[in-house]
Design an enzyme around this catalytic site. Structure first.
Site, PDB file in Angstrom:
ATOM      1  N   SER A  72      -6.406  -2.015   3.758  1.00  0.00           N
ATOM      2  CA  SER A  72      -6.087  -2.415   2.588  1.00  0.00           C
ATOM      3  C   SER A  72      -6.088  -3.972   2.492  1.00  0.00           C
ATOM      4  O   SER A  72      -6.718  -4.775   3.231  1.00  0.00           O
ATOM      5  CB  SER A  72      -4.069  -2.246   2.340  1.00  0.00           C
ATOM      6  OG  SER A  72      -3.586  -3.400   3.058  1.00  0.00           O
ATOM      7  N   LYS A  73      -5.922  -4.656   1.156  1.00  0.00           N
ATOM      8  CA  LYS A  73      -6.461  -5.892   0.855  1.00  0.00           C
ATOM      9  C   LYS A  73      -5.656  -6.884   1.797  1.00  0.00           C
ATOM     10  O   LYS A  73      -5.908  -8.178   2.161  1.00  0.00           O
ATOM     11  CB  LYS A  73      -5.892  -6.209  -0.609  1.00  0.00           C
ATOM     12  CG  LYS A  73      -6.868  -6.185  -1.335  1.00  0.00           C
ATOM     13  CD  LYS A  73      -6.451  -6.487  -2.835  1.00  0.00           C
ATOM     14  CE  LYS A  73      -8.024  -6.399  -3.625  1.00  0.00           C
ATOM     15  NZ  LYS A  73      -7.656  -6.305  -5.013  1.00  0.00           N
TER      16      LYS A  73
END
Ligand code: GLU
Length: 491
Positions: free
Chosen positions: A255-256
């Site tokens: 994820s970011k």
């Protein structure tokens, strides 16, 4: 297994943003299968979920694919015999498919409100049962549909599950069987008249002659529904392969939170596309024999679905940097200069600006930064050159360590260097470098003691290319101006 030859494969993203690493891997593997089998790679945009669509995302995805070198043969932007390739432009076709299902008794209208459905779900939960939509004994007719619409009820169409077990013969995951009791009457047309993902996806794979569906594992649970739809419609079932999940190094879903996850973000961070595409290929696949570095062409020769693993892939950012560093060292200057130009184009707010750099200047920058990891290192080390002189602010730590330490030894060095530097003519990296060396010898100090104060004065920090190159790039006038400025600002 062997891929059907020649395969018709597709990448079918929903336009919700830039291409994600996971999507890029799906696109790459499909592209490889197409190239390897002399088949066709189709790009279809699945944009029927209007609430999720993001304006312009289709163009971004296309740009990301092209940057990676994954050109499609048929689809949005390039056309082809099975278009249009935006699902939002294929609504008549889905209506005809829907009608076939309704007419054959394989689908029916339903009018439940969100609250009613919620109550049914809650009741199932209270009884500790999985919620299954209760199919009515007789299906509503036209009249019922009209009345429901008049009453303002949401009118959807549900697929009548066939009451048969479905086995997905997955080329990666093996056979996955879902029993009839788990297959519910899912919605295939929403209240706004739009087909759901299931209907549009299956209908298009059939219409576009897709022979092999290779996609992320998150879709595996949907595949039994797709096969059930294919059976009801008399469509052939393509081969399926679902790819393992991509995790971060802590074993969480990528994820970011821990860095870039979109292809465009890696482009902006200064990676080479050939490195990123190579790295992505290794997320769940490997050609064996410890082989890692490959060109796209080599991947076409080596790729096989058989060698895709079932276990989750790990996205190792340190390894990606190491890959890029190695690739940079072995890539020709012409190629690097072109990619650096692209890096500057997608980063309009950097200090190094594209407008100020011609090809020769780009090549020069590459040479003096030899050994860099990504293009971002060049910006980090050389960005100061392009800044306005008055904006060069010396980092307080650097001032303390390099200039003020030892009773202002650094400042004193700078003062004494000014007249000597003034006399350098012509102002070249070699001349500057040999003068500074000579001064070091005269004073019996190492080169660092001479060069570091200058570096801090002209760049504001302790990192820059070799001192001769740094001053040569900056030019005589600006170099001296910044040194004098630093002395004048001394606290
Ligand atoms: N539109 C789906 C997505 O957003 C495509 C799924 C599939 O490949 O079948 O990824």
């Amino acid at each position: 297994m062997s891929s059907p030859s020649p395969a018709r494969v597709r990448f079918a993203p929903s336009p919700t943003g830039h291409l994600h690493i996971g999507g890029a891997r799906t696109a790459l593997f499909n592209w490889l299968i197409a190239r390897q089998t002399g088949g066709t790679f189709i790009l279809r945009i699945e944009d029927t979920d209007t609430a999720r669509n993001v304006e312009g995302a289709d163009q971004k995805i296309m740009e990301d694919l092209r940057w990676l070198g994954l050109q499609w043969d048929e689809g949005v932007g390039v056309g082809g015999p099975n278009g249009p390739y935006y699902q939002s432009q294929r609504l008549d076709y889905y209506r005809s498919v829907l009608k076939r299902l309704l007419d054959s008794g394989n689908a029916y209208h339903a009018f439940d409100t969100a609250e009613e459905l919620e109550a049914m779900r809650a009741e199932a939960e209270a009884q500790k049962k999985a919620f299954m939509y209760p199919r009515p004994a007789t299906f509503p007719d036209e009249n019922d549909v009209r009345k429901a619409r008049q009453a303002g009820r949401p009118v959807v169409v549900r697929f009548k599950a066939a009451g048969q077990d479905v086995t997905v013969r997955d080329e990666v995951m093996g056979d996955v069987t879902i029993s009839a009791s788990e297959l519910d009457d899912f919605i295939i047309c929403k209240a706004d008249g739009m087909p759901t993902y299931h209907l549009a996806n299956v209908a298009d794979d059939a219409a576009m002659g897709v022979t092999f569906v290779l996609r992320g594992q998150e879709f595996l649970s949907q595949t039994p529904r797709h096969i059930a739809l294919q059976r009801a419609l008399g469509f052939a079932t393509p081969q399926y392969a679902h790819l393992p999940l991509i995790m971060d190094m802590q074993g969480r879903k990528l994820s970011k939170r821990d860095g870039a996850v979109e292809v465009f973000a890696f482009r902006q961070a200064g990676y080479l596309p050939e490195v990123l595409v190579n790295f992505i290929a290794l997320l769940g696949w490997s050609p064996g024999q410890d082989r890692e570095k490959m060109t796209l062409q080599e991947m076409v020769e080596l790729f096989s679905v058989d060698r895709i693993g079932r276990t989750n892939a790990r996205f190792d950012r340190d390894k990606l940097i190491a890959f890029n560093t190695d690739a940079v060292a072995s890539t020709g200057e012409e190629r690097l200069a072109a990619t650096l130009d692209d890096y500057l184009t997608v980063n309009p707010d950097l200090r190094i600006s594209r407008a100020k750099l011609d090809e020769a200047a780009r090549r020069y920058l590459l040479r003096i930064n030899r050994g860099f990891r990504t293009f971002a290192d060049i910006e980090y080390k050389c960005g100061f050159i392009y800044e306005a002189d008055e904006n060069i602010a010396c980092d307080p730590d650097a001032v303390k360590k390099v200039l003020a330490k030892g009773e202002n030894a650094g400042y004193q060095m700078l003062e004494s260097l000014v007249p000597r530097l003034e006399s350098v003519d012509p102002w070249t990296a070699e001349n500057v470098e040999s003068l500074l060396k000579q001064i070091g010898e005269e004073r019996s100090v190492n080169m660092g003691k001479v060069a570091q104060p200058i570096r801090v004065a002209v760049s504001g920090s302790t990192v820059s290319p070799p001192i001769g190159e740094t001053l040569a790039m900056l030019g005589k006038e600006k170099s001296l101006k910044r040194i004098r400025q630093c002395l004048a600002r001394r606290a």
